[in-house]
Design an enzyme around this catalytic site. Structure first.
Site, PDB file in Angstrom:
ATOM      1  N   HIS A  61       0.810  -1.212   0.000  1.00 53.19           N
ATOM      2  CA  HIS A  61       0.000   0.000   0.000  1.00 53.19           C
ATOM      3  C   HIS A  61       0.845   1.265   0.000  1.00 53.19           C
ATOM      4  CE1 HIS A  61      -3.894  -2.096   1.579  1.00 53.19           C
ATOM      5  NE2 HIS A  61      -3.644  -2.337   0.309  1.00 53.19           N
ATOM      6  N   CYS A  82       4.895  -5.778 -24.790  1.00 51.17           N
ATOM      7  CA  CYS A  82       4.854  -5.014 -23.541  1.00 51.17           C
ATOM      8  C   CYS A  82       5.774  -5.699 -22.544  1.00 51.17           C
ATOM      9  CB  CYS A  82       3.435  -4.913 -23.003  1.00 51.17           C
ATOM     10  SG  CYS A  82       2.607  -6.487 -22.767  1.00 51.17           S
TER      11      CYS A  82
END
Length: 734
Positions: free
Chosen positions: A348, A661
């Site tokens: 987080h 990618c």
């Protein structure tokens, strides 16, 4: 402990008091020294001459086992334990039973407190808890400086010499500044409560103040806008509302502890439980819980804390780990970078750092014990390295690099609205990779053509419950709307392996990269994949939808995945739901086995995207997360480029759109090689768009494509030097 005297005298008194109270013949204190060595610092019962002479490595002996596990160990017959290590200088051969508890602070082992008895003794839970409480007080005394034991450790084991430490790039960037070790600034001086009801009242008041402060963080201007970083704080606030957590603290107060000692006790118990958890997501949440507990302690003790005015103008924050709110305690205007000893891309605190555009390096081993406040630090997140106390020449070099980087950024800004067309007139498509709503503005700021890869799993990983169709539809709709007509390729859930959702229980794979993950989960749990497809169809009504399936290993898997998509399209049509104008279906080529089925596959797909990171590691059978193998093989190896060249040729023959990618597309030299192999579309992190576009506009592509096939037959380890020489000769701007 408030009495005058040396640290040694205080420790000698402590071990005597403990031995008397717990009725033990021996009480000893071991302190963890640099190099993971436990040194006997004080004893009552063992031979006095063993003090400062007896040393055990962590995991060596029973005391070493306690330190390694950070858990108490009670043995009625210690000498029969397989880890028993006899030290003749201690005279401990006459003692049969042993109880050891770790001395812990903020999850870090500072030492071990142990008692021994001559006879066989079954230590009770109450005795274990009593010793843990004393160990907690010892840890606070060490940290508060009342027992000056750890001067050399807190000063940094690196001394004053320059050091280079490797880590993991969690958020890209380059920065220099002065080290600011993250400390709680808390010392618990009173453990036993005089009046439990008074302590309960203090707890209630502190919890209310803490919740109000969290609401204040949510109201900050740089956090208020919607996005995953705000969702992180919302989850954090939910932790603060958890009645079970507060209830456990209240129970500890009723046992006779002060409110602050009760909070610390619950934190120690939580760390012990989490140490046994294998789920990586749950392990990451420990830093959030640590942050919350520390915040509550601040409100309980109301310490003055660190005056931010006294912190350097250019700060590099150093920590073992951080919770999301702890990062926000520092002035973002002065915070240049963050270096963590732990951490992961989905932590987080990393999501918060991305929102604030702060470079982050994680998994930087020994950074906490190697750095001192004010040390000069260079953080090169792009190259995953931290330089401590660099000499003036190195500092000047990096300062020049940062200045040159800033200059190039200004130059790159001028290319934003210029098309990515080669010097010989060939158009290349440059797209960004994204995974959070905060990434979408970079699509327009960078001048990219679209989003070549939207990783849908990241929003799933920052939530504590599985988002339903409505929640997913809302999220995907916002992405499509903010893209403002530019194409977006949505990759379906790539979870499993090392990307575990907190609300899914499952076994941990021994080899996560090749385990139960991505499309394998989607096909085994079709309801999950169908819900995601349903949300994507609804979010794309009236627009084009591009959907990509990850980790496809054979054509049959693609057929099964596409069949689920077709079922959802039929379902929506029957319900008269609005559908996308066009649905284009593709997959990520990450598994080499699929290369041999390309002729059959290309008949079925609308587009193909090479996932270079996984394809590279599977091609060389080299775990890209293993530091010993990180630079052993090169993506510019002729064999790997030959594979990519073959894929590009086959896709071109079938007129199937092909892109790549992955990390390979984000570096100018590697991107030049990809264009030479026949790729015409690349997807990369947004900051790489400008340098890649600059390279493209300076490159004549046809001569490179004519030359490259001859290089692919070379037996070289890498073609990097050939490509660099070519770029210099042709004046390609790298």
């Amino acid at each position: 402990m408030k009495e005058r005297g040396s640290s040694q005298a205080k420790l000698d008194n402590i071990v005597k008091l403990i031995a008397q109270d717990i009725v033990a013949e021996v009480c000893s204190i071991y302190v963890l020294r640099p190099g993971d060595v436990l040194e006997l610092f004080a004893t009552m019962g063992l031979k006095p001459e063993a003090v400062h002479q007896t040393r055990l490595h962590v995991e060596e002996g029973i005391v070493g086992q306690v330190a390694a596990l950070a858990l108490p160990l009670a043995l009625s017959d210690a000498q029969k334990h397989p880890n028993f290590a006899y030290r003749p200088e201690t005279g401990e051969e006459i003692y049969q039973s042993l109880l050891g508890v770790p001395i812990l602070r903020a999850g870090r082992v500072l030492g071990v407190l142990a008692v021994q008895n001559v006879t066989s003794r079954n230590y009770t839970d109450e005795e274990v808890e009593a010793l843990e409480t004393v160990a907690m007080l010892l840890a606070e005394l060490f940290a508060g400086g009342e027992i000056a034991l750890l001067e050399d450790e807190t000063a940094g084991t690196g001394g004053g010499r320059p050091m280079r430490l490797d880590g993991l790039m969690l958020n890209e960037g380059l920065a220099t500044g002065q080290a600011v070790p993250h400390t709680r600034g808390i010392v618990i001086s009173q453990v036993i409560a005089d009046d439990p009801e008074v302590e309960r009242g203090r707890l209630i008041t502190a919890v209310a103040e803490m919740r109000g402060a969290i609401d204040g963080l949510l109201a900050r201007a740089d956090i208020a806008e919607l996005g995953e970083h705000r969702e992180v704080l919302e989850v954090y606030r939910m932790f603060a509302e958890d009645r079970g957590w507060i209830g456990r603290i209240d129970e500890a107060i009723l046992s006779g502890l002060t409110a602050e000692a009760a909070v610390e006790k619950i934190q120690v118990a939580t760390r012990a439980r989490m140490a046994k958890v294998k789920d990586p997501y749950l392990k990451e949440r420990l830093s959030d819980l640590e942050d919350l507990g520390n915040r509550l302690l601040h409100h309980l003790l109301d310490p003055e804390g660190t005056d931010t005015q006294d912190l350097p103008e250019d700060m590099v924050l150093i920590a073992r780990n951080l919770g999301p709110a702890e990062l926000l305690d520092y002035d973002a205007e002065r915070l240049r970078a963050v270096v963590l000893e732990e951490g992961s891309p989905t932590a987080h605190v990393v999501i918060m750092a991305r929102a604030l555009n702060i470079p982050v390096i994680g998994r930087c081993r020994d950074i906490v014990t190697s750095v001192r406040f004010g040390d000069q630090v260079v953080v090169d997140a792009d190259n995953e390295q931290v330089l401590l106390r660099p000499n003036e020449e190195v500092q000047e070099s990096f300062s020049s690099m940062i200045a040159e980087r800033d200059r190039r950024q200004e130059m790159f800004a001028a290319t934003r609205d210029l098309p990515p067309v080669t010097a010989d007139g060939q158009r290349v498509s440059l797209n960004i990779n994204a995974g959070l709503l905060i990434d979408i503005p970079h699509l327009h700021d960078s001048g990219a053509d679209g989003i070549g890869l939207y990783r849908t799993e990241i929003p799933f990983m920052v939530r504590d419950t599985f988002p339903g169709v409505t929640a997913q539809t809302e999220l995907y709709s916002r992405i499509v709307e903010q893209a403002e007509g530019k194409p977006v390729v949505f990759r379906t859930l790539d979870v499993g392996g090392d990307k575990v959702l907190p609300y899914w229980q499952g076994e941990v794979d021994e080899n996560p990269a090749m385990g139960w993950r991505a499309i394998r989960i989607g096909l085994d749990r079709p309801a999950v994949l169908r819900q995601q497809i349903r949300a994507l169809l609804r979010a794309s009504e009236g627009r084009e939808l591009r959907i990509m399936f990850p980790m496809i290993s054979d054509v049959a898997e693609f057929d099964d995945a596409r069949a689920l998509l077709e079922r959802e399209i039929e379902r929506a049509a029957k319900k008269d739901e609005k559908l996308p104008t066009v649905v284009k279906v593709g997959l990520m080529l990450e598994v080499p086995s699929l290369v041999w089925q390309l002729p059959a596959l290309l008949e079925k797909v609308d587009f193909l995207s090479v996932g270079s990171n996984d394809l590279f590691q599977f091609h060389f059978a080299a775990d890209r997360g293993n530091p010993r193998l990180a630079r052993r093989y090169d993506v510019l190896a002729p064999g790997f480029l030959k594979l990519l060249h073959s894929v590009a040729n086959q896709a071109q023959e079938k007129d199937v759109s092909l892109s790549l990618c992955g990390d390979m597309a984000s570096h100018p030299l590697e991107a030049m090689a990809l264009l030479g192999c026949g790729f015409e579309s690349l997807s990369m992190p947004a900051p790489s768009i400008a340098p890649i576009k600059t390279m493209v506009r300076s490159l004549k592509l046809d001569p490179l494509r004519d030359l490259l096939p001859s290089w692919l037959e070379l037996p070289d380890h890498s073609l990097r030097s050939h490509l660099k020489s070519y770029a210099e000769e042709q004046r390609v701007d790298l």
